[in-house]
Motif scaffolding. Structure first.
Motif, mmCIF file in Angstrom:
data_model
loop_
_atom_site.group_PDB
_atom_site.id
_atom_site.type_symbol
_atom_site.label_atom_id
_atom_site.label_comp_id
_atom_site.label_asym_id
_atom_site.label_seq_id
_atom_site.Cartn_x
_atom_site.Cartn_y
_atom_site.Cartn_z
ATOM 1 N N SER A 7 -12.678 14.413 -50.024
ATOM 2 C CA SER A 7 -12.860 15.664 -50.767
ATOM 3 C C SER A 7 -13.925 15.485 -51.836
ATOM 4 O O SER A 7 -13.988 14.443 -52.499
ATOM 5 N N ASP A 8 -14.742 16.502 -52.020
ATOM 6 C CA ASP A 8 -15.831 16.439 -52.999
ATOM 7 C C ASP A 8 -16.143 17.839 -53.494
ATOM 8 O O ASP A 8 -16.949 18.554 -52.896
ATOM 9 N N PRO A 9 -15.502 18.288 -54.592
ATOM 10 C CA PRO A 9 -15.760 19.630 -55.105
ATOM 11 C C PRO A 9 -17.233 19.873 -55.414
ATOM 12 O O PRO A 9 -17.730 20.993 -55.247
ATOM 13 N N ALA A 10 -17.954 18.832 -55.851
ATOM 14 C CA ALA A 10 -19.361 19.019 -56.197
ATOM 15 C C ALA A 10 -20.189 19.414 -54.978
ATOM 16 O O ALA A 10 -21.170 20.161 -55.087
ATOM 17 N N ALA A 11 -19.790 18.929 -53.785
ATOM 18 C CA ALA A 11 -20.546 19.248 -52.570
ATOM 19 C C ALA A 11 -20.475 20.734 -52.245
ATOM 20 O O ALA A 11 -21.387 21.291 -51.629
ATOM 21 N N LEU A 12 -19.370 21.381 -52.693
ATOM 22 C CA LEU A 12 -19.195 22.792 -52.360
ATOM 23 C C LEU A 12 -20.109 23.705 -53.169
ATOM 24 O O LEU A 12 -20.320 24.861 -52.801
ATOM 25 N N SER A 13 -20.638 23.195 -54.274
ATOM 26 C CA SER A 13 -21.493 24.039 -55.114
ATOM 27 C C SER A 13 -22.810 24.391 -54.432
ATOM 28 O O SER A 13 -23.526 25.283 -54.881
ATOM 29 N N SER A 14 -23.149 23.679 -53.328
ATOM 30 C CA SER A 14 -24.380 24.010 -52.595
ATOM 31 C C SER A 14 -24.215 25.245 -51.707
ATOM 32 O O SER A 14 -25.194 25.779 -51.192
ATOM 33 N N ILE A 15 -22.968 25.680 -51.509
ATOM 34 C CA ILE A 15 -22.704 26.881 -50.708
ATOM 35 C C ILE A 15 -23.014 28.113 -51.559
ATOM 36 O O ILE A 15 -22.484 28.266 -52.659
ATOM 37 N N THR A 16 -23.880 28.980 -51.061
ATOM 38 C CA THR A 16 -24.329 30.136 -51.848
ATOM 39 C C THR A 16 -23.162 30.982 -52.330
ATOM 40 O O THR A 16 -23.117 31.401 -53.501
ATOM 41 N N ALA A 17 -22.177 31.232 -51.467
ATOM 42 C CA ALA A 17 -21.040 32.078 -51.838
ATOM 43 C C ALA A 17 -20.140 31.415 -52.878
ATOM 44 O O ALA A 17 -19.369 32.108 -53.554
ATOM 45 N N PHE A 18 -20.229 30.077 -52.998
ATOM 46 C CA PHE A 18 -19.358 29.353 -53.923
ATOM 47 C C PHE A 18 -20.027 29.108 -55.278
ATOM 48 O O PHE A 18 -19.380 28.570 -56.195
ATOM 49 N N GLN A 19 -21.287 29.458 -55.420
ATOM 50 C CA GLN A 19 -22.003 29.141 -56.651
ATOM 51 C C GLN A 19 -21.459 29.936 -57.830
ATOM 52 O O GLN A 19 -21.038 31.085 -57.686
ATOM 53 N N ASN A 20 -21.483 29.289 -58.989
ATOM 54 C CA ASN A 20 -21.030 29.880 -60.260
ATOM 55 C C ASN A 20 -19.540 30.186 -60.272
ATOM 56 O O ASN A 20 -19.076 31.021 -61.073
ATOM 57 N N LEU A 21 -18.781 29.522 -59.389
ATOM 58 C CA LEU A 21 -17.324 29.648 -59.442
ATOM 59 C C LEU A 21 -16.771 28.654 -60.455
ATOM 60 O O LEU A 21 -17.349 27.578 -60.675
ATOM 61 N N PRO A 22 -15.652 28.964 -61.073
ATOM 62 C CA PRO A 22 -15.039 28.007 -61.999
ATOM 63 C C PRO A 22 -14.710 26.687 -61.302
ATOM 64 O O PRO A 22 -14.453 26.651 -60.094
ATOM 65 N N ALA A 23 -14.691 25.621 -62.093
ATOM 66 C CA ALA A 23 -14.444 24.291 -61.535
ATOM 67 C C ALA A 23 -13.082 24.203 -60.879
ATOM 68 O O ALA A 23 -12.914 23.519 -59.854
ATOM 69 N N ASP A 24 -12.069 24.918 -61.458
ATOM 70 C CA ASP A 24 -10.733 24.826 -60.867
ATOM 71 C C ASP A 24 -10.678 25.488 -59.486
ATOM 72 O O ASP A 24 -9.909 25.066 -58.610
ATOM 73 N N VAL A 25 -11.537 26.504 -59.253
ATOM 74 C CA VAL A 25 -11.579 27.135 -57.931
ATOM 75 C C VAL A 25 -12.191 26.176 -56.917
ATOM 76 O O VAL A 25 -11.694 26.032 -55.791
ATOM 77 N N LEU A 26 -13.291 25.497 -57.296
ATOM 78 C CA LEU A 26 -13.907 24.522 -56.398
ATOM 79 C C LEU A 26 -12.935 23.389 -56.087
ATOM 80 O O LEU A 26 -12.877 22.894 -54.957
ATOM 81 N N THR A 27 -12.163 22.998 -57.113
ATOM 82 C CA THR A 27 -11.168 21.949 -56.873
ATOM 83 C C THR A 27 -10.109 22.421 -55.888
ATOM 84 O O THR A 27 -9.710 21.684 -54.977
ATOM 85 N N TRP A 28 -9.665 23.658 -56.060
ATOM 86 C CA TRP A 28 -8.642 24.191 -55.135
ATOM 87 C C TRP A 28 -9.208 24.242 -53.712
ATOM 88 O O TRP A 28 -8.533 23.874 -52.745
ATOM 89 N N VAL A 121 -6.010 32.769 -56.115
ATOM 90 C CA VAL A 121 -6.777 31.786 -56.884
ATOM 91 C C VAL A 121 -8.106 32.362 -57.346
ATOM 92 O O VAL A 121 -8.516 32.168 -58.495
ATOM 93 N N SER A 122 -8.814 33.083 -56.464
ATOM 94 C CA SER A 122 -10.147 33.588 -56.809
ATOM 95 C C SER A 122 -10.427 34.909 -56.119
ATOM 96 O O SER A 122 -11.047 34.946 -55.047
ATOM 97 N N PRO A 123 -9.972 36.034 -56.687
ATOM 98 C CA PRO A 123 -10.313 37.342 -56.109
ATOM 99 C C PRO A 123 -11.827 37.559 -56.017
ATOM 100 O O PRO A 123 -12.303 38.230 -55.111
ATOM 101 N N GLU A 124 -12.576 36.954 -56.959
ATOM 102 C CA GLU A 124 -14.031 37.104 -56.946
ATOM 103 C C GLU A 124 -14.631 36.513 -55.663
ATOM 104 O O GLU A 124 -15.488 37.133 -55.025
ATOM 105 N N LEU A 125 -14.174 35.306 -55.285
ATOM 106 C CA LEU A 125 -14.700 34.681 -54.064
ATOM 107 C C LEU A 125 -14.319 35.495 -52.831
ATOM 108 O O LEU A 125 -15.135 35.666 -51.919
ATOM 109 N N VAL A 126 -13.081 35.989 -52.808
ATOM 110 C CA VAL A 126 -12.657 36.808 -51.670
ATOM 111 C C VAL A 126 -13.548 38.037 -51.555
ATOM 112 O O VAL A 126 -13.954 38.429 -50.453
#
Length: 465
Positions: A7-28, A121-126
């Motif tokens: 698992s690597d939450p930092a790797a997910l930040s490269s996904i356009t839809a996941f950008q600028n999400l809170p760290a706890d959402v990326l961790t989830w 967890v993240s209505p914004e991402l949905v």
């Protein structure tokens, strides 16, 4: 084989839809999904398997293919940073195609069973993912509309090629024969003039060289008898090739009874060249008529195509007679109807008013409905009825076939997008959905009813005001 990565939450930040999400959402996301590495060309998605995961490309890419007539055709490519697969609220249950890794590829995979928790967890991402799904669905529908038009054109092109080839081949044959006969005409004329025929007899021959009416229709046996009779008479007049001259003379409506008065004023030596010249002249006239009729057939087919596609008309809605579009579409399907020996009935009410519509779109509706009806017809004994009826405020067009019918279970889902009973690669499941949407956009409605031996699709359209 896919290799699971830590698992690597930092790797997910490269996904356009996941950008600028809170760290706890990326961790989830990292904890509830997984990272996997795929080798170049490795299968990521297999056609026919359950669609159970959201896919996000961290590195590399994925090429998506869809089966089409036994081959995998490339559809689209998903680059790094993009999301694909199943998204929240998607109705996709079965993967329609195959996805292969392009180069070494790393994917983030989230099971669709986690979507309800993701909403909490993240209505914004949905919301972002739903927007992606809406854009994807819109693009896919547009692409499918283009594909359906191309598929319909492909099915019709073989029939059109056959229809065009027949008159084109007839023109080529007639032109070749005409060229030979025109070369022989001076010889025939010379032979006639050498016999020094009386001027009155020549005038009579010239008038007989312009047939006033076609020969009466005869059975094959009756025609053979007439040819034999005429050939025998020609030989009594000194023509050594009576059987060669008889067909063209008979085609022009001549018999021994009509030719006898023409040659009576001629001396015996002049009769064979006179009859040979007359036969050659009549054959040239017949060949020129055949060329004209064949060229007219080609012009008619081109006119049908133009009427069907409306390629010489600007876009936009205008008052249209639905029968014109129905006729041009049926004419395009003429070859397919003959191949199945379909008995076609057109029952058009005389008082049907015009509708306000875009001609090309309505023709796409008629194409989808008629094509489906022809597919449903039996190999022999099929009947297809196309009816128009005036109704209060509108026009109802019905397309009725005597196929095996549609079961209630299938009928309940007929107009759902991507629903198809055809084998993979033979149907997109969007034809009826596209037809329904076009009709609705025109302010109308499309309905179907079916029992064994009778299936009816009815299109109601409002009249042009």
């Amino acid at each position: 084989m896919a290799q699971q990565l830590p698992s690597d939450p930092a790797a997910l930040s490269s996904i356009t839809a996941f950008q600028n999400l809170p760290a706890d959402v990326l961790t989830w996301l990292s904890e509830h999904g997984e990272l996997c590495r795929y080798a170049d060309g490795e299968t990521i998605v297999q056609a026919g398997e359950p669609a159970s995961r959201m896919l996000a490309v961290v590195a590399g890419g994925m090429q998506y293919y869809r089966p089409d007539n036994g081959r995998n055709e490339p559809v689209f490519r998903v680059e790094a940073g993009r999301v694909t697969g199943v998204l929240p609220y998607s109705r996709l249950q079965i993967s329609k195609g195959q996805g292969l890794a392009v180069g070494e590829t790393i994917l983030y995979l989230l099971p669709r069973t986690e979507f309800p928790a993701l909403e909490q967890v993240s209505p914004e991402l949905v919301q972002r993912l739903v927007g992606i799904m809406s854009d994807r669905a819109r693009d896919e529908v547009r692409a499918q509309e283009r594909d359906d038009k191309l598929r319909a054109l492909g099915k019709l092109s073989a029939g059109l090629a056959h229809e065009l080839n027949n008159p084109a081949a007839a023109i080529a044959r007639a032109a070749d024969t005409l060229g030979i006969m025109l070369k022989n005409k001076p010889v025939l004329l010379k032979n006639l003039l050498l016999a020094c025929p009386p001027a009155e007899a020549v005038a009579a021959l010239l008038s007989a060289g312009i047939p006033e009416a076609a020969a009466p229709l005869r059975s094959a046996l009756a025609r053979a008898d007439c040819e034999d009779e005429l050939a025998d008479w020609l030989e009594t007049q000194g023509c050594e090739d009576g059987y060669a001259l008889a067909p063209s003379l008979l085609d022009a409506g001549h018999t021994a009874a009509t030719l006898a008065p023409l040659v009576a004023p001629l001396p015996a030596p002049a009769r064979p060249p006179a009859l040979a010249w007359l036969e050659g002249h009549l054959a040239v006239v017949r060949l020129s008529r055949d060329i004209h009729e064949a060229s007219q057939r080609i012009s008619t087919l081109v006119g049908n195509v133009k009427a069907y596609s409306h390629m010489d008309r600007a876009g936009g809605r205008e008052p249209l007679a639905v029968t014109a579009g129905l006729d041009s579409t049926l004419n395009i399907f003429d070859h397919a109807l003959r191949q199945k020996n379909v008995q076609l009935t057109r029952a058009y009410a005389p008082d049907v008013p015009p509708v306000l519509a875009e001609a090309g779109q309505l023709n796409q509706v008629w194409t989808n409905l008629i094509d489906n009806a022809i597919d449903a017809l039996p190999a022999a004994g099929g009947t297809l009825a196309v009816q128009t009826v005036k109704q209060p405020g509108g026009v109802c067009v019905s397309i009725i076939d005597n196929g095996s019918g549609i079961s209630p279970e299938v009928l309940a889902h007929m107009f759902e997008p991507f629903y198809t009973t055809k084998p993979a690669g033979e149907g997109s499941g969007l034809g009826l959905d596209i037809a329904r949407r076009i009709v609705q956009e025109h302010g109308g409605r499309l309905a179907a009813q079916s029992v064994p031996g009778r299936t009816e699709f009815s299109v109601w359209l409002p009249v042009a005001s």
